[in-house]
Design a protein around this motif. Structure first.
Motif, short mmCIF file in Angstrom:
data_model
loop_
_atom_site.label_atom_id
_atom_site.label_comp_id
_atom_site.label_asym_id
_atom_site.label_seq_id
_atom_site.Cartn_x
_atom_site.Cartn_y
_atom_site.Cartn_z
N TRP A 15 0.83 -1.20 0.00
CA TRP A 15 0.00 0.00 0.00
C TRP A 15 0.87 1.25 0.00
O TRP A 15 0.63 2.19 -0.75
N GLU A 16 1.90 1.26 0.86
CA GLU A 16 2.75 2.45 1.01
C GLU A 16 4.12 2.02 1.49
O GLU A 16 4.24 1.16 2.36
N ILE A 17 5.17 2.62 0.95
CA ILE A 17 6.54 2.38 1.41
C ILE A 17 7.02 3.66 2.08
O ILE A 17 7.03 4.72 1.46
N SER A 18 7.38 3.56 3.36
CA SER A 18 7.75 4.76 4.10
C SER A 18 9.24 4.85 4.41
O SER A 18 9.69 5.84 4.98
N ALA A 19 10.02 3.85 4.05
CA ALA A 19 11.47 3.86 4.29
C ALA A 19 12.20 3.83 2.95
O ALA A 19 11.65 3.39 1.95
N GLY A 28 10.85 -0.71 16.11
CA GLY A 28 9.43 -0.38 16.05
C GLY A 28 9.03 0.56 14.94
O GLY A 28 7.83 0.82 14.75
N ASP A 29 10.00 1.09 14.16
CA ASP A 29 9.66 1.99 13.06
C ASP A 29 8.88 1.23 11.98
O ASP A 29 9.17 0.07 11.68
N THR A 30 7.93 1.91 11.34
CA THR A 30 7.18 1.34 10.23
C THR A 30 8.00 1.49 8.95
O THR A 30 8.44 2.59 8.62
N VAL A 31 8.19 0.38 8.24
CA VAL A 31 8.94 0.38 6.99
C VAL A 31 8.00 0.52 5.80
O VAL A 31 8.29 1.22 4.85
N LYS A 38 -8.90 -5.20 2.69
CA LYS A 38 -9.28 -3.84 3.08
C LYS A 38 -8.75 -3.44 4.45
O LYS A 38 -9.23 -2.49 5.05
N MET A 39 -7.75 -4.17 4.96
CA MET A 39 -7.11 -3.81 6.22
C MET A 39 -5.68 -3.36 5.93
O MET A 39 -5.03 -3.91 5.04
N GLU A 40 -5.20 -2.37 6.66
CA GLU A 40 -3.82 -1.91 6.52
C GLU A 40 -2.97 -2.56 7.61
O GLU A 40 -3.29 -2.46 8.79
N ILE A 41 -1.90 -3.25 7.19
CA ILE A 41 -1.03 -3.97 8.11
C ILE A 41 0.37 -3.36 8.03
O ILE A 41 1.02 -3.46 6.99
N PRO A 42 0.85 -2.74 9.11
CA PRO A 42 2.20 -2.16 9.07
C PRO A 42 3.27 -3.25 9.15
O PRO A 42 3.09 -4.26 9.83
N VAL A 43 4.37 -3.04 8.43
CA VAL A 43 5.54 -3.89 8.53
C VAL A 43 6.55 -3.11 9.36
O VAL A 43 6.97 -2.02 8.98
N LEU A 44 6.89 -3.66 10.52
CA LEU A 44 7.75 -2.96 11.48
C LEU A 44 9.15 -3.53 11.50
O LEU A 44 9.35 -4.73 11.30
N CYS A 45 10.11 -2.67 11.78
CA CYS A 45 11.50 -3.09 11.98
C CYS A 45 11.65 -3.33 13.47
O CYS A 45 11.71 -2.39 14.26
N GLU A 46 11.70 -4.59 13.87
CA GLU A 46 11.68 -4.93 15.29
C GLU A 46 12.94 -4.50 16.04
O GLU A 46 12.87 -4.02 17.16
N ASP A 47 14.12 -4.68 15.42
CA ASP A 47 15.38 -4.44 16.13
C ASP A 47 16.09 -3.16 15.72
O ASP A 47 17.13 -2.83 16.28
N GLY A 48 15.60 -2.45 14.73
CA GLY A 48 16.29 -1.27 14.24
C GLY A 48 17.42 -1.66 13.30
O GLY A 48 17.75 -2.83 13.16
#
Length: 73
Positions: A15-19, A28-31, A38-48
């Motif tokens: 849907w969207e690329i934020s990194a 915890g940042d959203t990548v 129809k649901m938005e699921i964030p992909v998170l960077c767990e360890d940085g």
């Protein structure tokens, strides 16, 4: 420098690329955000770490377990 793959947890589409490659991420940042049923699921960077490569583009279809991003820690 070890690298980690961030994997898709669902079958859906990008849907969207934020990194961007080279960007430093905190734990915890959203990548990116995936859309599934129809649901938005964030992909998170767990360890940085630092984004090495983004393996998909906005609008791409992705499968569960597919590598999305390479992150160096």
């Amino acid at each position: 420098m070890p690298t980690t793959q961030l994997l898709s947890e669902v079958t859906g589409s990008v849907w969207e690329i934020s990194a961007q490659p080279g960007q430093q991420l905190a734990p915890g940042d959203t990548v990116m955000v995936l859309e599934s049923m129809k649901m938005e699921i964030p992909v998170l960077c767990e360890d940085g770490g630092t984004v090495v490569e983004i393996l998909v583009a906005q609008g791409d279809a992705v499968a569960e377990g597919q590598p999305l991003v390479m992150v160096a820690s």
